[in-house]
Design an enzyme around this catalytic site. Sequence first.
Site, PDB file in Angstrom:
ATOM      1  N   TYR A 182       0.814  -1.209   0.000  1.00  0.00           N
ATOM      2  CA  TYR A 182       0.000   0.000   0.000  1.00  0.00           C
ATOM      3  C   TYR A 182       0.849   1.261   0.000  1.00  0.00           C
ATOM      4  CZ  TYR A 182       0.609   0.484   5.105  1.00  0.00           C
ATOM      5  OH  TYR A 182       1.121   0.644   6.359  1.00  0.00           O
ATOM      6  N   GLU A 186       0.572   4.002  -3.069  1.00  0.00           N
ATOM      7  CA  GLU A 186       0.139   5.344  -2.687  1.00  0.00           C
ATOM      8  C   GLU A 186       1.137   6.397  -3.160  1.00  0.00           C
ATOM      9  OE1 GLU A 186      -2.471   4.306   1.328  1.00  0.00           O
ATOM     10  OE2 GLU A 186      -0.324   4.737   1.505  1.00  0.00           O
ATOM     11  N   GLU A 444     -24.975   3.531  -4.039  1.00  0.00           N
ATOM     12  CA  GLU A 444     -26.210   2.760  -4.201  1.00  0.00           C
ATOM     13  C   GLU A 444     -25.962   1.425  -4.879  1.00  0.00           C
ATOM     14  OE1 GLU A 444     -29.157   4.343  -6.989  1.00  0.00           O
ATOM     15  OE2 GLU A 444     -27.585   5.598  -7.844  1.00  0.00           O
TER      16      GLU A 444
END
Length: 460
Positions: A182, A186, A444
Amino acid sequence: MPQYDYDMITIGGGSGGVRASRFAAGTYGVKTAVIENMRIGGTCVMRGCVPKKLLVYGAHFAEDFEDAKGYGWEPGEPSFDWGTLIANKNVELDRLEGVYHRLLRDAGVDELTGMGRVVDAHTVAVDGPDGTKTYTAKYILIATGGWPTLPNIPGIEHAITSNEALDLPSLPKSIAIVGGGYIAVEFAGIFNGLGSDTHILIRAENILRGFDQAVRDTLHDEMVKKGITIHQETTVQSIEKTASGYSLRLNDDEILEVDCVMYATGRAPNTKGVGLEEAGVAMSAKGAVVVDDNFKTSVDSIYALGDVIDRVQLTPVALAEGMAVAHTLFGDKPTLVDYDNIPTAVFSTPPVGTVGLTEEQARRDHDVDIYMSHFRPMKYTLSGREERTMMKMIVDRKTDRVLGCHMVGLDAAEMTQALGIALKCGATKAQFDATVGIHPTAAEEWVTMRTPVRPAEAAE
């Protein structure tokens, strides 16, 4: 006369150590002290999460300026100044460090400046600016965190780590980042976004080992689309300084020349020189402090938490462990930390959010259904950007319980925090389906995925 100088002395002023100390003092009224030889706040606040995310924000403006044109804005040709970003970042870190000092002061915690080391089960020495002083405590808490590691290859002294990357004097025109975790992805997003020719070098076939395969593949493809070069199954044999930068000899004697070399190949527990082995504290083969479920070491009066115990290297986990230690030692409330369904994020470009089991993990013990969605975020429909979002849900077919949620795309971290609550509560797919979505949002999609994908589609 008290038997000890303090009820608890904490070695390490990072997030976990500060949390345990100030709650022990502020909530339970015990006398505590924190020993720190660097800046209060630790890796996350001073050398990790916070400054890194500020740089991520800064880098993302390049795409924001481009996308604005599709919405009728003509921002012209903006210019970027690395020095301004770093200076403003440092102002914010100074402010945050002041906040940490105040939190400790208000809780009644003493700050002892220097290098702390364990002398015996109840004694610590502080090698500080005024020489060495010793203090005694009923309990000693080790919270010294972790530190970047570097391999032993020729020329490794020319490489930097994430620590130095946050304060480079100038933005490199090109950079090689060794590692695929990570931190590596990044910083690749940061430097690429700010205009550096960015290379990632990984020994494996893909980035983000341990993450769901769909996350790994999606982020890989999106990073490549943004112009980041990912060298797969590649190792660095040596690094040489040249007149213009650095020359990396790779496998098969391939040469890569860049202005800067950064290693993000892992972190090790920061236990050297702390006196733990001499005091009889058991250590793992990796140098981590071995603790039980209540964070007690092999010495009854010595406890440890955070990255130094090498369980889950996340700041919020260290905070939870700090609270547990304070409650257990001084609140007469033995407290365990639940490591299941910990949500986490990678602030790559685009970002990753994940909670629960990966598909590979889930299939070991469960018969599962996989739900997936791929789409271009609404924000990019007018700007024309081709970045795509991936969402993946893993469901136990027998119980209908949601076992894992994984996402690559805008706002992934923000959504995953809420998804973490749902998984912690044992939410089922039927409960997700019964939840009314908010339209139009990407979120959603989590409540409208109705049809499981075929196994071949889940592997894409």
